[in-house]
Design a protein around this motif. Structure first.
Motif, PDB file in Angstrom:
ATOM      1  N   TRP A  23       0.834  -1.208   0.000  1.00 16.40           N
ATOM      2  CA  TRP A  23       0.000   0.000   0.000  1.00 16.40           C
ATOM      3  C   TRP A  23       0.868   1.257   0.000  1.00 16.40           C
ATOM      4  CZ3 TRP A  23      -4.104  -2.269  -1.323  1.00 16.40           C
ATOM      5  CH2 TRP A  23      -4.658  -3.340  -0.634  1.00 16.40           C
ATOM      6  N   GLU A  25      -8.617   1.878   4.605  1.00 15.81           N
ATOM      7  CA  GLU A  25      -9.352   1.792   5.866  1.00 15.81           C
ATOM      8  C   GLU A  25     -10.089   0.454   5.905  1.00 15.81           C
ATOM      9  OE1 GLU A  25     -12.338   4.820   5.525  1.00 15.81           O
ATOM     10  OE2 GLU A  25     -12.377   4.621   3.374  1.00 15.81           O
ATOM     11  N   ARG A  26      -9.777  -0.352   6.876  1.00 19.58           N
ATOM     12  CA  ARG A  26     -10.462  -1.634   7.018  1.00 19.58           C
ATOM     13  C   ARG A  26     -10.742  -1.845   8.498  1.00 19.58           C
ATOM     14  NH1 ARG A  26      -7.061  -5.911   3.361  1.00 19.58           N
ATOM     15  NH2 ARG A  26      -9.086  -6.560   2.617  1.00 19.58           N
ATOM     16  N   PRO A  27     -11.995  -2.189   8.835  1.00 14.51           N
ATOM     17  CA  PRO A  27     -12.353  -2.384  10.244  1.00 14.51           C
ATOM     18  C   PRO A  27     -11.478  -3.417  10.945  1.00 14.51           C
ATOM     19  CG  PRO A  27     -14.321  -2.296   8.894  1.00 14.51           C
ATOM     20  CD  PRO A  27     -13.162  -2.309   7.940  1.00 14.51           C
ATOM     21  N   VAL A  62      -9.469  -4.087  14.995  1.00 11.68           N
ATOM     22  CA  VAL A  62      -9.424  -5.286  15.841  1.00 11.68           C
ATOM     23  C   VAL A  62      -7.996  -5.546  16.316  1.00 11.68           C
ATOM     24  CG1 VAL A  62      -9.815  -7.772  15.914  1.00 11.68           C
ATOM     25  CG2 VAL A  62     -11.437  -6.293  14.729  1.00 11.68           C
ATOM     26  N   PHE A  80     -12.505 -11.304  14.534  1.00  8.67           N
ATOM     27  CA  PHE A  80     -12.986 -10.435  13.464  1.00  8.67           C
ATOM     28  C   PHE A  80     -13.616  -9.198  14.105  1.00  8.67           C
ATOM     29  CE2 PHE A  80     -17.451 -11.461  14.133  1.00  8.67           C
ATOM     30  CZ  PHE A  80     -17.349 -12.656  14.824  1.00  8.67           C
ATOM     31  N   TYR A  81     -13.953  -8.224  13.276  1.00 11.88           N
ATOM     32  CA  TYR A  81     -14.490  -6.966  13.813  1.00 11.88           C
ATOM     33  C   TYR A  81     -15.958  -7.143  14.180  1.00 11.88           C
ATOM     34  CZ  TYR A  81     -15.824  -2.015  13.896  1.00 11.88           C
ATOM     35  OH  TYR A  81     -16.292  -0.779  14.253  1.00 11.88           O
ATOM     36  N   SER A  94     -17.208  -6.968  10.518  1.00 15.17           N
ATOM     37  CA  SER A  94     -16.423  -6.891   9.297  1.00 15.17           C
ATOM     38  C   SER A  94     -15.460  -8.060   9.220  1.00 15.17           C
ATOM     39  CB  SER A  94     -15.639  -5.576   9.264  1.00 15.17           C
ATOM     40  OG  SER A  94     -14.809  -5.541   8.134  1.00 15.17           O
ATOM     41  N   ASP A 133     -12.247  -9.755   6.534  1.00 12.19           N
ATOM     42  CA  ASP A 133     -11.383  -9.587   5.360  1.00 12.19           C
ATOM     43  C   ASP A 133     -11.089 -10.933   4.713  1.00 12.19           C
ATOM     44  OD1 ASP A 133     -11.186  -6.937   5.884  1.00 12.19           O
ATOM     45  OD2 ASP A 133      -9.141  -6.995   6.671  1.00 12.19           O
ATOM     46  N   ILE A 134     -11.121 -10.955   3.394  1.00 11.00           N
ATOM     47  CA  ILE A 134     -10.627 -12.124   2.654  1.00 11.00           C
ATOM     48  C   ILE A 134      -9.656 -11.563   1.637  1.00 11.00           C
ATOM     49  CG2 ILE A 134     -11.261 -14.137   1.274  1.00 11.00           C
ATOM     50  CD1 ILE A 134     -14.229 -13.488   2.262  1.00 11.00           C
ATOM     51  N   GLY A 135      -8.369 -11.682   1.931  1.00 12.76           N
ATOM     52  CA  GLY A 135      -7.361 -11.099   1.044  1.00 12.76           C
ATOM     53  C   GLY A 135      -7.606  -9.614   0.869  1.00 12.76           C
ATOM     54  N   ASN A 136      -7.737  -9.178  -0.380  1.00 11.28           N
ATOM     55  CA  ASN A 136      -7.943  -7.757  -0.659  1.00 11.28           C
ATOM     56  C   ASN A 136      -9.412  -7.354  -0.589  1.00 11.28           C
ATOM     57  OD1 ASN A 136      -5.270  -7.326  -0.960  1.00 11.28           O
ATOM     58  ND2 ASN A 136      -5.325  -6.904  -3.158  1.00 11.28           N
ATOM     59  N   LEU A 137     -10.241  -8.278  -0.149  1.00 12.93           N
ATOM     60  CA  LEU A 137     -11.677  -8.007  -0.083  1.00 12.93           C
ATOM     61  C   LEU A 137     -12.074  -7.738   1.362  1.00 12.93           C
ATOM     62  CD1 LEU A 137     -14.251  -8.398  -2.105  1.00 12.93           C
ATOM     63  CD2 LEU A 137     -14.618 -10.429  -0.720  1.00 12.93           C
ATOM     64  N   THR A 138     -12.811  -6.654   1.555  1.00 12.08           N
ATOM     65  CA  THR A 138     -13.333  -6.354   2.887  1.00 12.08           C
ATOM     66  C   THR A 138     -14.850  -6.378   2.859  1.00 12.08           C
ATOM     67  OG1 THR A 138     -11.446  -5.036   3.607  1.00 12.08           O
ATOM     68  CG2 THR A 138     -13.531  -4.541   4.638  1.00 12.08           C
ATOM     69  N   LYS A 170     -15.905  -4.236  -0.434  1.00 15.00           N
ATOM     70  CA  LYS A 170     -14.910  -3.383  -1.082  1.00 15.00           C
ATOM     71  C   LYS A 170     -13.733  -4.249  -1.493  1.00 15.00           C
ATOM     72  CE  LYS A 170     -13.155   1.278  -0.230  1.00 15.00           C
ATOM     73  NZ  LYS A 170     -13.129   2.353   0.761  1.00 15.00           N
ATOM     74  N   PHE A 175      -9.946  -4.119  -3.074  1.00 15.35           N
ATOM     75  CA  PHE A 175      -8.821  -3.243  -3.400  1.00 15.35           C
ATOM     76  C   PHE A 175      -7.999  -3.856  -4.521  1.00 15.35           C
ATOM     77  CE2 PHE A 175      -9.914  -2.472   1.015  1.00 15.35           C
ATOM     78  CZ  PHE A 175     -10.019  -1.097   1.034  1.00 15.35           C
ATOM     79  N   PHE A 233     -13.972   4.364   8.441  1.00 16.80           N
ATOM     80  CA  PHE A 233     -14.635   3.583   7.411  1.00 16.80           C
ATOM     81  C   PHE A 233     -16.143   3.691   7.582  1.00 16.80           C
ATOM     82  CE2 PHE A 233     -14.749   0.777  10.976  1.00 16.80           C
ATOM     83  CZ  PHE A 233     -13.467   0.827  11.498  1.00 16.80           C
TER      84      PHE A 233
END
Ligand SMILES: [Zn+2]
Lengths: 295, 411
Positions: A52, A59-61, A65, B188-189, B234, B236-241, B281, B283, B411
């Protein structure tokens, strides 16, 4: 009795899980230094991935954590994180790692920064008001960061302090060996001139006496414009420019355009650990920069 | 005499010496420049082209939801942004934020229009509650839904989604109250939150007593009046949120339209709102991403209507959603498409128009992270003049600029 023993077992698990402190770093390069000092005595994770833009980490939640569970947060500082970290810190509600608390370390406070602007105006783009924050690319500065990290770890986790001390000593020894090697290789570039995309590698260039003749960004944070590239083209005609340096997240097109028009080689340089697959730790970060510039 | 002159000269020199001294080396030991909070100012301006006259536009309503989109209550008319054809000064937003002490942060967001100064938000958040708890109190945008707590300049489109507009109004759910949030100790969030709010929204909640000629028609509801519960998660899976949320709002509703010239009426009852939102989202690299975001809200409004000295039962089951996709295709460019639909509009068991929709397209250029020029086109089929549907074609050019120290957005 059985219930009691199970309860103790659970308590034991919680306590041993708690025994390892959680260190969160903003960038992978800091994580790598922590790893050298703490080895497996702490849990380490980095918020940003090396690929990056360090000024704007998405921005990621999930990052909140990581911060939520942290006992120690180590940042680069000098406002490099200002565009993304503050809201995450606020969201994480973790009082242990707020600025000024024991669980917070700002590495930029260790150094005198270069290019500190005397007047700050956004007419000059998204300037870094405290000076250039990309000091981690000066290899000489790394051991000092390692020492500060060791001291912090000793405060938070005194029972492993001698272990950290030992690792620091070994790290310094090994680092100086590598440094001598890099210094030797970089000698041939002394006095040469370069273009770079952003003022990212200035500390490295300053260390090895490479002159930065031009920046592709017309202003910090603003992508190259045609008129600005034409100016650099002109400059390249009257001066001998040895190479163009850019980072993995910089748009390639303007770099390739300039390289093609002038015949100057463009080098994609790692700006952080994990920015390229072969850059796995703080050693290979500089190994790779030196290799790419000198081969 | 000579002595006297010398004294005078010395006196003058003494004074001037003192003055020199005070300007050159005297520093104010009580200077507090270091404590200036973060201050920023946002300006939002637009040019609007619309195929409907302003006077007609202002008397349009959304059938079954809002009888006039410009309707003014309690004396102040709050025109939505981009209200006029031609040039609009939408707002200035002054933000002043700082840490108060080791225990609190204070955030003030002031909404400036041409002749008005309004406190949009002024709230504190705690810094050091144990167990990762955070308390927020004051006047603030509720954390329900996905975009409710975002300010206009952070939205992906110029205007608020239809479902927000008809349930909460042009500024969303903005209330006085307190909020407690907690981030669960999960891998996780997971954020859980509750809010206790005064409940003064003119479209869904209210507590004020309704009287006519000294007779109480609907009695006062207890204050505070509105309770909300929020779950956000929330992964994350790799570049996917992935980011999802659930919201629940419950409170009393009191609407007093007895002063209306046409069909004076009043409503008293209960309002329950359920919301679900999902954002995905992906990236592509440091700057480029594709996002898909949608929210659905459903409201059950149940009570009595008072009209012409008669009471009658009123039950409204209404809902709608928007879904949008945004593609940031380079560092400075983004484009997006949004579809709005109010698909549930049942009043006392009878169906009102339930195909109230709007299509929006936007493309924007951000010369730097402090300025933005956005073009948006809307095709809006949600507005009615009396019972006649007015199809609106709208073209908006929006300028949004920020100066000063404006914090990064969550976010
Ligand atoms: Zn920079």
């Amino acid at each position: 009795m059985r219930v009691l023993s199970i309860l103790f077992l659970i308590l034991g698990i919680i306590l041993t899980a708690k025994a390892k402190i959680n260190v969160v770093t903003t960038y992978p390069y800091i994580k790598s230094i922590v790893k050298e000092i703490a080895k497996d005595k702490v849990n380490i994770s980095s918020l940003s991935d090396g690929k990056w833009d360090p000024h704007f980490v998405p921005e990621r939640p999930s990052l909140a954590v990581k911060l939520r569970n942290a006992d120690l947060l180590i940042i680069n500082g000098a406002q490099l994180e200002i565009g993304w970290l503050p809201p995450l810190l606020k969201r994480a509600n973790n009082r242990k790692i707020l600025p000024g608390k024991a669980g917070f370390l700002d590495l930029s406070t260790l150094f005198e920064l270069i290019q500190k602007p005397t007047t700050v105006s956004r007419a000059f783009g998204d300037v870094h008001p405290q000076g250039n924050p990309h000091f981690c690319l000066d290899p000489v500065k790394i051991p000092k960061m390692a020492e500060a990290i060791k001291e912090k770890l000793c405060i938070l986790n005194p029972k492993n302090c001698s272990f950290y001390q030992e690792n620091l000593k070994n790290f310094e020894k090994s680092w100086n060996k590598h440094l001598a090697k890099w210094n030797e290789k970089m000698k041939k570039l002394q006095g040469s001139s370069a273009f770079e995309y952003h003022r990212m590698f200035d500390y490295f260039f300053l260390r090895y006496k490479i002159n930065v003749a031009g920046i592709l960004e017309p202003f910090p944070g603003i992508p190259p414009t045609t008129s600005h590239l034409l100016e650099l083209l002109k400059l390249a005609k009257s001066h001998k420019i040895s190479f163009i340096a850019y980072a993995v997240y910089n748009p390639k097109d303007p770099v390739e355009f300039l390289s093609k028009k002038t015949g100057i080689k463009a080098f994609l340089l790692p700006h952080d650990v994990n920015s390229l697959p072969q850059v796995k730790d703080i050693y290979s970060l500089f190994d790779e920069i030196v290799r790419r510039l000198t081969e | 005499m000579q002595k006297f002159v010398i004294y005078i000269v010395l006196f003058i020199f003494g004074i001037s010496y003192g003055q020199n001294y005070s300007t050159s080396s005297f520093t104010n030991p009580f200077a507090q420049n270091q404590f200036v909070p973060n201050i920023s100012l946002i300006g939002d301006f637009s040019y609007v082209n619309r195929n409907i006259k302003d006077s007609t536009y202002k008397s349009l309503g959304i059938s079954g939801f809002v009888h006039e989109i410009f309707h003014s209550h309690s004396g102040h008319e709050h025109a939505p942004i981009n209200a006029e054809r031609g040039f609009n000064f939408n707002y200035g937003e002054l933000a002043i934020t700082s840490t108060v002490d080791p225990y609190f942060d204070l955030v003030g967001i002031f909404h400036l229009t041409e002749h008005d100064f309004a406190i949009e938000e002024l709230y504190f958040t705690t810094r050091s509650l144990p167990y990762n708890l955070q308390l927020k109190g004051g006047k603030f945008l509720s954390s329900i839904g996905r975009i409710n707590q975002q300010h206009q300049h952070y939205w992906d489109f110029v205007d608020i989604p239809l479902v927000y507009k008809v349930l909460f109004g042009d500024e969303g759910l903005n209330e006085k109250g307190v909020q407690l949030t907690w981030i669960a100790p999960t891998s996780f969030y997971l954020l859980l939150g509750i809010e206790v709010l005064q409940g003064e929204n003119e479209l869904s909640f209210g507590y004020e007593v309704v009287e006519e000629n000294g007779n109480t028609i609907f009695d006062k509801a207890s204050k505070p009046n509105l309770y909300t519960a929020i779950v956000k998660s929330s992964y994350d899976i790799g570049n996917l949120t992935l980011l999802g949320g659930l919201s629940y709002l419950t409170g009393k509703a009191r609407f007093n339209h007895l002063d209306d010239e046409e069909e004076p009426h009043a409503f008293g009852g209960d309002s329950n709102i359920y919301g679900i939102d999902l954002t995905v989202k992906y990236f592509l690299d440091a700057y480029r991403y594709i996002s898909v975001q949608g929210e659905y809200f459903y409201r059950d409004l149940d009570g009595k209507v008072y009209k012409n000295s008669n009471f009658s039962n009123l039950n409204k089951k209404q809902g709608g959603f928007y879904i949008q996709t945004v593609y940031r295709f380079s560092q400075r460019w983004r484009t997006g498409f949004r579809y709005d639909l109010l698909n549930k509009n049942e009043i006392n068991g009878q169906n009102k128009p339930d195909d109230l929709d709007r299509y929006s397209f936007m493309i924007e250029f951000t010369p730097s992270e402090f300025s933005r020029i956005r073009f948006q086109y809307n095709y809006d089929r949600s507005k009615f003049l009396e019972d006649e549907r007015k199809k609106i074609n709208e073209f908006i050019v929006e300028f949004n600029l920020v100066i000063g120290a404006h914090g990064a957005h969550a976010f």
